[in-house]
Write a protein that holds these residues in place. Structure first.
Motif, PDB file in Angstrom:
ATOM      1  N   UNK A 228       3.594  12.255   3.752  1.00  0.00           N
ATOM      2  CA  UNK A 228       5.046  12.331   3.813  1.00  0.00           C
ATOM      3  C   UNK A 228       5.738  11.826   2.563  1.00  0.00           C
ATOM      4  N   UNK A 229       5.240  10.740   1.994  1.00  0.00           N
ATOM      5  CA  UNK A 229       5.854  10.168   0.794  1.00  0.00           C
ATOM      6  C   UNK A 229       5.453  10.941  -0.453  1.00  0.00           C
TER       7      UNK A 229
ATOM      8  N   UNK B 116      -0.052  15.530  -3.800  1.00  0.00           N
ATOM      9  CA  UNK B 116      -0.444  14.141  -3.994  1.00  0.00           C
ATOM     10  C   UNK B 116      -1.533  13.745  -3.002  1.00  0.00           C
ATOM     11  N   UNK B 117      -1.387  14.153  -1.749  1.00  0.00           N
ATOM     12  CA  UNK B 117      -2.407  13.859  -0.742  1.00  0.00           C
ATOM     13  C   UNK B 117      -3.756  14.400  -1.197  1.00  0.00           C
TER      14      UNK B 117
ATOM     15  N   UNK C 208       2.552   2.217   0.247  1.00  0.00           N
ATOM     16  CA  UNK C 208       2.309   0.891   0.830  1.00  0.00           C
ATOM     17  C   UNK C 208       3.616   0.174   1.158  1.00  0.00           C
ATOM     18  N   UNK C 209       4.673   0.456   0.394  1.00  0.00           N
ATOM     19  CA  UNK C 209       5.986  -0.092   0.754  1.00  0.00           C
ATOM     20  C   UNK C 209       6.405   0.395   2.140  1.00  0.00           C
ATOM     21  N   UNK C 210       6.190   1.683   2.388  1.00  0.00           N
ATOM     22  CA  UNK C 210       6.528   2.239   3.698  1.00  0.00           C
ATOM     23  C   UNK C 210       5.634   1.654   4.782  1.00  0.00           C
TER      24      UNK C 210
ATOM     25  N   UNK D  26       5.031  14.530  11.732  1.00  0.00           N
ATOM     26  CA  UNK D  26       5.562  13.451  10.919  1.00  0.00           C
ATOM     27  C   UNK D  26       6.211  14.057   9.666  1.00  0.00           C
ATOM     28  N   UNK D  27       7.165  13.368   9.063  1.00  0.00           N
ATOM     29  CA  UNK D  27       7.854  13.934   7.897  1.00  0.00           C
ATOM     30  C   UNK D  27       6.906  14.285   6.759  1.00  0.00           C
TER      31      UNK D  27
END
Length: 417
Positions: A201-202, A207-208, A229-231, A289-290
């Protein structure tokens, strides 16, 4: 695992003629980890179909979601020279056991039933080894789901979030109202499940793929991974204090009872709702999920291990035939909450969540956004998967900074490869 497996199975003889006419009463010991409500009903359907065809079923369940406990049992059984006939394994683990010479060749069954014509290429890649089928896919699970209680969300004037910012805003409202935003079980594989949906999602599909599939070090150490990791740190604040050690189905029950608003879990969770007689779109809501139209794929398969005795060989042939038959694919997946592995199963009995999953999988396959799950051993297995899980769960359960988590992740993946 590859070296260990080669050592364990070096003396095993190859199974032959799995699709030959029946010469003995079919027998199969089936090692699996489907032990919760919806899962147990699903595996019972396979057992009943097997018994109805004159088979003798030896059930060998190993409790513990994710299959880690079962993997230890399997290694011990092979070491003892007593492998089960059929084992629920998936992803790279199938390839490693096949490379070790532990699996039989299902080509005869596959050709007789035209598996190449009914299985998507992405699924064939999972269950084939050097061009030959060595395992039978049972289903397709989507991992990146949100399961939500609409009545609980309505208490704060919210619906299922479609972006991570919206997820955070909704969760903050729920917290302020004294409601648990996220039902979660504090087990490493569950932490990793949330982690990979956040990566998707981020960071997005590209990227995944770079980070979790290709293991690109630049991606793993990037600012985008810091944001992931912030999320995750925010997500830790949205779970209740009693989450450590909780099984996933107990977290699902929290949503069912209205004790929590949402759960992030694969669509095996839907089997729990179904077993309780709950209706999608009414009693619960399903939404991806987004992400940017990505689809995280998990697929259960049964690999047929080399066994002796005509009864066991015939049992494997019968199991393979039944598992990928259209009737069982429909029955099983209606109970399990997943969708059929084969593409020609009628949709009439499937609910709106399953149909959305089918449509999204087709679109993802066409758009090259169909991705293997890391947490559930499709994209990665063994030491690499373990490295991801160790860092994700260590961060989730401590005050480790996001930057430190990224540094540890890069180091761990380098060592694991």
């Amino acid at each position: 695992m590859k070296i260990i497996a080669k050592t364990l199975v070096g003396a095993l003889a190859l199974t032959t003629a799995l699709a030959a006419p029946l010469k003995a009463d079919p027998t199969a010991e089936v090692l699996h980890y489907w032990t919760s409500g919806g899962e147990a009903q699903a595996v019972k359907a396979l057992q009943e179909a097997f018994l109805a065809r004159g088979g003798s079923w030896v059930d060998a369940p190993v409790a513990g979601g994710g299959g880690d406990a079962q993997a230890a049992v399997l290694r011990a059984r092979v070491l003892a020279g007593d492998p089960p006939a059929a084992v629920q394994i998936k992803g790279p683990n199938i390839q490693e056991w096949a490379d070790a010479g532990a699996l039989g060749d299902l080509s005869a069954v596959a050709e007789a039933q035209n598996w190449d014509d009914v299985l998507p290429a992405a699924i064939q890649d999972i269950v084939k080894y050097e061009g030959n089928y060595v395992a039978v896919p049972v289903n397709v699970h989507r991992v990146d789901w949100i399961w939500a209680n609409p009545e609980v969300l309505a208490q704060v004037g919210a619906t299922v979030p479609t972006t991570w910012d919206e997820f955070n805003e909704t969760a903050d409202k729920l917290l302020a109202a004294g409601i648990i935003p996220l039902a979660h079980g504090g087990q490493p594989w569950q932490d990793a499940t949330v982690f990979e949906t956040v990566v998707l999602g981020i960071g997005g599909v590209d990227f995944y793929r770079k980070a979790l599939v290709d293991l690109d070090m630049e991606a793993l150490g990037s600012d985008t991974m810091v944001a992931v990791f912030d999320q995750m740190r925010k997500m830790r604040g949205y779970v209740d204090p009693d989450f450590p050690g909780r099984d996933w189905n107990l977290a699902t029950a929290m949503v069912m009872r209205g004790e929590a608003a949402m759960q992030i879990m694969g669509d095996w969770a839907k089997g729990e709702f179904a077993a309780a007689g709950m209706v999608p779109g009414v009693d619960y809501v399903c939404a991806s999920t987004p992400s940017d139209n990505g689809y995280l794929l998990n697929s259960d398969s049964f690999a047929m291990f080399n066994v002796s005795g005509d009864d066991n060989v015939e049992g494997q042939a019968l199991l393979a035939e039944l598992i990928l038959g259209t009737e069982f694919q429909e029955t099983f997946n209606l109970l399990k909450g997943s969708i059929p592995a084969r593409t020609d199963v009628p949709r009439g009995e499937f609910d709106e969540c399953a149909i959305k999953s089918m449509d999204d999988m087709v679109a993802a396959a066409e758009g090259d956004t169909l991705l293997g799950s890391m947490a559930h051993e499709i994209a990665q297995a063994g030491a690499v998967r373990g490295a991801f899980i160790d860092v994700a769960t260590a961060h989730f359960n401590s005050d480790m900074s996001s930057q430190d988590a990224v540094s540890q992740l890069v180091d761990a993946i380098k060592l694991a490869q």
